[in-house]
Design a protein around this motif. Sequence first.
Motif, PDB file in Angstrom:
ATOM      1  N   LEU A 537      -7.164  11.016 -10.099  1.00  0.00           N
ATOM      2  CA  LEU A 537      -8.388  10.828 -10.860  1.00  0.00           C
ATOM      3  C   LEU A 537      -9.363   9.970 -10.050  1.00  0.00           C
ATOM      4  O   LEU A 537      -8.934   9.222  -9.157  1.00  0.00           O
ATOM      5  CB  LEU A 537      -8.097  10.152 -12.198  1.00  0.00           C
ATOM      6  N   PRO A 538     -10.658  10.043 -10.339  1.00  0.00           N
ATOM      7  CA  PRO A 538     -11.608   9.211  -9.594  1.00  0.00           C
ATOM      8  C   PRO A 538     -11.230   7.736  -9.567  1.00  0.00           C
ATOM      9  O   PRO A 538     -11.367   7.071  -8.537  1.00  0.00           O
ATOM     10  CB  PRO A 538     -12.928   9.452 -10.338  1.00  0.00           C
ATOM     11  N   GLU A 539     -10.741   7.213 -10.692  1.00  0.00           N
ATOM     12  CA  GLU A 539     -10.395   5.784 -10.726  1.00  0.00           C
ATOM     13  C   GLU A 539      -9.254   5.439  -9.782  1.00  0.00           C
ATOM     14  O   GLU A 539      -9.099   4.284  -9.383  1.00  0.00           O
ATOM     15  CB  GLU A 539     -10.036   5.366 -12.145  1.00  0.00           C
ATOM     16  N   ASP A 540      -8.449   6.447  -9.390  1.00  0.00           N
ATOM     17  CA  ASP A 540      -7.353   6.187  -8.454  1.00  0.00           C
ATOM     18  C   ASP A 540      -7.865   5.820  -7.067  1.00  0.00           C
ATOM     19  O   ASP A 540      -7.147   5.206  -6.284  1.00  0.00           O
ATOM     20  CB  ASP A 540      -6.440   7.411  -8.358  1.00  0.00           C
ATOM     21  N   LEU A 541      -9.103   6.205  -6.764  1.00  0.00           N
ATOM     22  CA  LEU A 541      -9.665   5.851  -5.467  1.00  0.00           C
ATOM     23  C   LEU A 541      -9.876   4.355  -5.329  1.00  0.00           C
ATOM     24  O   LEU A 541      -9.851   3.816  -4.213  1.00  0.00           O
ATOM     25  CB  LEU A 541     -11.014   6.557  -5.255  1.00  0.00           C
ATOM     26  N   LEU A 542     -10.068   3.669  -6.455  1.00  0.00           N
ATOM     27  CA  LEU A 542     -10.355   2.240  -6.392  1.00  0.00           C
ATOM     28  C   LEU A 542      -9.200   1.468  -5.765  1.00  0.00           C
ATOM     29  O   LEU A 542      -9.407   0.607  -4.906  1.00  0.00           O
ATOM     30  CB  LEU A 542     -10.667   1.717  -7.792  1.00  0.00           C
ATOM     31  N   GLY A 543      -7.985   1.785  -6.196  1.00  0.00           N
ATOM     32  CA  GLY A 543      -6.836   1.129  -5.597  1.00  0.00           C
ATOM     33  C   GLY A 543      -6.609   1.550  -4.161  1.00  0.00           C
ATOM     34  O   GLY A 543      -6.170   0.756  -3.324  1.00  0.00           O
ATOM     35  N   SER A 544      -6.917   2.824  -3.851  1.00  0.00           N
ATOM     36  CA  SER A 544      -6.704   3.329  -2.492  1.00  0.00           C
ATOM     37  C   SER A 544      -7.723   2.789  -1.503  1.00  0.00           C
ATOM     38  O   SER A 544      -7.507   2.871  -0.292  1.00  0.00           O
ATOM     39  CB  SER A 544      -6.750   4.862  -2.502  1.00  0.00           C
ATOM     40  N   LEU A 545      -8.853   2.272  -1.987  1.00  0.00           N
ATOM     41  CA  LEU A 545      -9.823   1.688  -1.062  1.00  0.00           C
ATOM     42  C   LEU A 545      -9.214   0.541  -0.267  1.00  0.00           C
ATOM     43  O   LEU A 545      -9.466   0.409   0.935  1.00  0.00           O
ATOM     44  CB  LEU A 545     -11.053   1.199  -1.825  1.00  0.00           C
ATOM     45  N   SER A 546      -8.405  -0.272  -0.924  1.00  0.00           N
ATOM     46  CA  SER A 546      -7.763  -1.380  -0.203  1.00  0.00           C
ATOM     47  C   SER A 546      -6.849  -0.860   0.887  1.00  0.00           C
ATOM     48  O   SER A 546      -6.810  -1.403   2.005  1.00  0.00           O
ATOM     49  CB  SER A 546      -6.969  -2.247  -1.189  1.00  0.00           C
TER      50      SER A 546
END
Length: 555
Positions: A537-546
């Motif tokens: 989901l789009p929100e999963d990218l937030l954690g993957s940014l790190s």
Amino acid sequence: QQAIDQFWQKQTGLPLHLLMESAARAVADMCMDILKNGGKTERKKNSPQVNPISPSALTDQIIPAKSGTNTPPDIVSQSEPAVLVLAGKGQNGGDAFACARMLAGEGVFVICRELDPGAPQPAEAEANRQALQRMGLSLGAIREEDFSGKNLRLIVDGLFGTGFQASRGLPEGFEKISCWCEQARSRGVQLIAVDIPSGLDSRTGIPARHALKADMTLTFVLPKAGLFAEPGFTHAGTVYLAPIGIAGRLAEHALSEVDQPACYLIDDAVVKPVRSQLKRDPLAHKGRFGRLMLIAGSPGMPGAAVLTARAAARSGLGMLHLLTADGAAAAVVDGIPEAMVESISFSDGDAFLQAVDTGMKRASAVAAGPGIGRAEQLLPALERIIDLAQQTVLDADALNVLSDRPDEWWRRCERRVEQGLPPVILTPHPGEYRRLAPDLADFDRQKQACLLAQRSHCVVVLKGSRTVVAAPDGEIYINQTGNNGLARGGSGDLLTGLIAGLLAQGIQPLQAALAGVYYHGLAADLAAEKLSRRGMLPEDLLGSLSDAYRLTGWE
């Protein structure tokens, strides 16, 4: 490629057939790698290195196969071919003839067929054609039975080269050849394209009808923009590069004289300068890392504001001021507690403009548009933002407002630049682009982005598969990160927030757009590895940014 070859010949005084030999040797070596290793090549896919050329350069060391290496007996058959080489007219066909000769010299059973038997060839190609015949290999027209041999392992596509233009189409009857190649590939036969898959436009990435699809493409000297652009990359397979003895500097000089926009690949080398500008001093405070004013969200779309704000916060931003509509504030506060949320009635024009003016005085960057809706009061606010904001990115509903009277807005954006302010960043998806510039929508994506950037005096981020970033000066960049797991509502909001957060930290518009696009895609690739493209989901990218920051040495 032709310009580079001719410049090399002029500079060195050497004959072109030496380049043809080098190119053919690289293809033959790749074929031998695959035959020896059960269908795999030992080469590593290249990581592009950007140079001021068109398109950006890759570097790779092509390791030649050992002379005299025998092909395993279970592959080679004296009754059926192991490798089918398809040769067209021109230098690409010459590469194919020379490759067939070299493979035969390695003991591989080869069949070589011509698209147009007996047609006049350039001198270098004709010399290799005749050499092949003197070795006892018979040529002839391409036939269906050439593709049906049970021991066929490889097809070498040397039919059309980089001079092909999709607008002129493929010759009559090519549909059969394309069909035969696909039938062979469905049985596990691999197709190697010489320089570029036949039927693919090397500049635009647009394929002609019935263009061939390759499992891998071995391109020469420099990668071609069409191999990385949408939809060309789906035809190219895995792209490898053989320098064939032409130095990068010489290629740069040759291409500097070619009248076409500079095209680059967005890779880690492009975003590395941005990382160097964002080093975090261990003694720094939040005021050192910028302040973003984000105008986003409405009662029906609070999630757009939340996703945009959270991505901005993940960029390393110091302070976030979120201006959102009444009725959305409660959901927004729950979604992004790090932000200073200000609720305002967009229908109260005076109060809204006062809030915008006050926020801009303190903000180092402004982002506007995600989830606002078609609020009438957005128009005067956008006028203030374009005229006065230190840095700004406009997305979604802000772009819809611009599309009502685009020429007037472009003049305003031009005046902004003339006054010494950095250009605005526009982030349209294809539908928004068509509304902003309906007369440009028939061009390829690279040209679309370039022409709109020049017309609007803005940095344009044309979203989609292989996102294109274009600058007003004509530079074009094609992104390589990302996947179709991003084809979901909310992905664009994340990109806007990430770019805006970088702007607020002092990064200039083009560099912020490039880094934002790259890390947005890289985070999507990492999320897909964990969750699958279907399940992410789009929100999963937030954690993957790190993870993306760590992977590229940001920290």
